[in-house]
Design a protein around this motif. Structure first.
Motif, PDB file in Angstrom:
ATOM      1  N   VAL A  64     -32.023  23.642 -49.003  1.00 23.49           N
ATOM      2  CA  VAL A  64     -31.923  22.224 -48.647  1.00 23.49           C
ATOM      3  C   VAL A  64     -31.105  22.060 -47.366  1.00 23.49           C
ATOM      4  O   VAL A  64     -31.498  21.308 -46.461  1.00 23.49           O
ATOM      5  N   LEU A  65     -29.997  22.769 -47.263  1.00 22.50           N
ATOM      6  CA  LEU A  65     -29.173  22.697 -46.059  1.00 22.50           C
ATOM      7  C   LEU A  65     -29.945  23.195 -44.841  1.00 22.50           C
ATOM      8  O   LEU A  65     -29.869  22.606 -43.761  1.00 22.50           O
ATOM      9  N   ALA A  66     -30.710  24.270 -44.984  1.00 25.25           N
ATOM     10  CA  ALA A  66     -31.515  24.803 -43.878  1.00 25.25           C
ATOM     11  C   ALA A  66     -32.570  23.792 -43.447  1.00 25.25           C
ATOM     12  O   ALA A  66     -32.787  23.579 -42.245  1.00 25.25           O
ATOM     13  N   VAL A  67     -33.218  23.146 -44.403  1.00 30.95           N
ATOM     14  CA  VAL A  67     -34.257  22.157 -44.090  1.00 30.95           C
ATOM     15  C   VAL A  67     -33.650  20.942 -43.383  1.00 30.95           C
ATOM     16  O   VAL A  67     -34.184  20.468 -42.375  1.00 30.95           O
ATOM     17  N   VAL A  68     -32.535  20.449 -43.906  1.00 34.72           N
ATOM     18  CA  VAL A  68     -31.879  19.292 -43.283  1.00 34.72           C
ATOM     19  C   VAL A  68     -31.387  19.653 -41.880  1.00 34.72           C
ATOM     20  O   VAL A  68     -31.574  18.896 -40.926  1.00 34.72           O
ATOM     21  N   SER A  69     -30.785  20.824 -41.738  1.00 31.48           N
ATOM     22  CA  SER A  69     -30.315  21.272 -40.424  1.00 31.48           C
ATOM     23  C   SER A  69     -31.470  21.378 -39.442  1.00 31.48           C
ATOM     24  O   SER A  69     -31.362  20.946 -38.285  1.00 31.48           O
ATOM     25  N   LEU A 120     -31.841  19.190 -36.005  1.00 30.40           N
ATOM     26  CA  LEU A 120     -31.975  19.906 -34.737  1.00 30.40           C
ATOM     27  C   LEU A 120     -33.309  19.594 -34.071  1.00 30.40           C
ATOM     28  O   LEU A 120     -33.370  19.385 -32.854  1.00 30.40           O
ATOM     29  N   THR A 121     -34.370  19.516 -34.845  1.00 27.70           N
ATOM     30  CA  THR A 121     -35.685  19.164 -34.294  1.00 27.70           C
ATOM     31  C   THR A 121     -35.648  17.786 -33.665  1.00 27.70           C
ATOM     32  O   THR A 121     -36.149  17.590 -32.544  1.00 27.70           O
ATOM     33  N   ALA A 122     -35.075  16.813 -34.358  1.00 31.93           N
ATOM     34  CA  ALA A 122     -34.991  15.455 -33.812  1.00 31.93           C
ATOM     35  C   ALA A 122     -34.187  15.427 -32.520  1.00 31.93           C
ATOM     36  O   ALA A 122     -34.579  14.783 -31.547  1.00 31.93           O
ATOM     37  N   LEU A 123     -33.066  16.130 -32.489  1.00 31.55           N
ATOM     38  CA  LEU A 123     -32.244  16.170 -31.276  1.00 31.55           C
ATOM     39  C   LEU A 123     -33.006  16.804 -30.112  1.00 31.55           C
ATOM     40  O   LEU A 123     -32.921  16.336 -28.970  1.00 31.55           O
ATOM     41  N   ILE A 124     -33.763  17.852 -30.389  1.00 31.94           N
ATOM     42  CA  ILE A 124     -34.512  18.547 -29.337  1.00 31.94           C
ATOM     43  C   ILE A 124     -35.665  17.697 -28.829  1.00 31.94           C
ATOM     44  O   ILE A 124     -35.854  17.531 -27.623  1.00 31.94           O
ATOM     45  N   LEU A 182     -34.121  30.774 -41.817  1.00 29.42           N
ATOM     46  CA  LEU A 182     -35.031  29.714 -42.266  1.00 29.42           C
ATOM     47  C   LEU A 182     -34.858  28.456 -41.424  1.00 29.42           C
ATOM     48  O   LEU A 182     -35.844  27.825 -41.020  1.00 29.42           O
ATOM     49  N   ALA A 183     -33.618  28.072 -41.145  1.00 25.52           N
ATOM     50  CA  ALA A 183     -33.372  26.887 -40.311  1.00 25.52           C
ATOM     51  C   ALA A 183     -33.955  27.093 -38.908  1.00 25.52           C
ATOM     52  O   ALA A 183     -34.601  26.181 -38.355  1.00 25.52           O
ATOM     53  N   CYS A 184     -33.754  28.266 -38.338  1.00 27.64           N
ATOM     54  CA  CYS A 184     -34.320  28.570 -37.011  1.00 27.64           C
ATOM     55  C   CYS A 184     -35.838  28.524 -37.058  1.00 27.64           C
ATOM     56  O   CYS A 184     -36.492  27.958 -36.173  1.00 27.64           O
TER      57      CYS A 184
END
Length: 178
Positions: A146-151, A155-159, A6-8
């Protein structure tokens, strides 16, 4: 593992959609940025300026729809392979080329762009590795979601902001004295 998938998935959807929108907002800028790439013939720059963001949006859509998640991860893997190969070729040839990957940028393609695309490729491969045997199922535990969404958000912001973050942490002398 569905939480990792889900995070990916969320990361890839967000990054690919943002990249596509940035390119579609100014296709001429993206097409012009392709001029410095030796791997893109002049006659293909215009069509690629439309096809690349269309592919990004299609892959994001495939990942967003539960019945097509597995196909989305496989397509994302293929797309990210291509998007990683291009900066590798550019850097290996010693070219100083800027890319309008997320809008106009003055930063030439470099190792950080290869690393950024490699992270996206890793997310696609990881998601595919989970989705192929398990399908595109949705995890059930709220804390894990929630952890997957936050992660995915981090990660999106960093990319997306890799160039801005690099210039923020650059020493004044390497940033042109600013």
């Amino acid at each position: 593992m569905l939480y990792v998938s889900l995070a990916c998935r969320l990361t890839l959807v967000a990054v690919l959609a943002l990249a596509a929108v940035a390119k579609l907002r100014s296709p001429r800028v993206f097409a012009a940025s392709l001029a410095g790439f030796d791997v893109v013939p002049a006659r293909l720059r215009g069509p690629l300026a439309v096809l690349v963001p269309a592919a990004e949006l299609l892959v994001a859509l495939l990942l967003a729809l539960p019945p097509t998640v597995t196909a989305g991860f496989v397509a994302a893997t293929a797309l990210c392979l291509g998007l990683t190969a291009v900066p590798v070729l550019v850097v290996a040839r010693g070219k100083r080329v800027t890319c309008a990957c997320f809008g106009a940028s003055e930063a030439p393609l470099g190792v950080r762009h290869i690393a950024r695309n490699a992270v996206l490729l890793a997310a696609a491969v990881t998601g595919a590795a989970v989705a192929l045997p398990a399908g595109g199922g949705m995890p059930l535990g709220v804390p894990g979601i929630v952890l997957a969404v936050v992660s995915a958000g981090v990660l999106t912001a960093l990319i997306v902001f890799v160039d801005d973050l690099a210039s923020l942490f650059a020493s004044p002398s390497s940033a042109g004295g600013r």
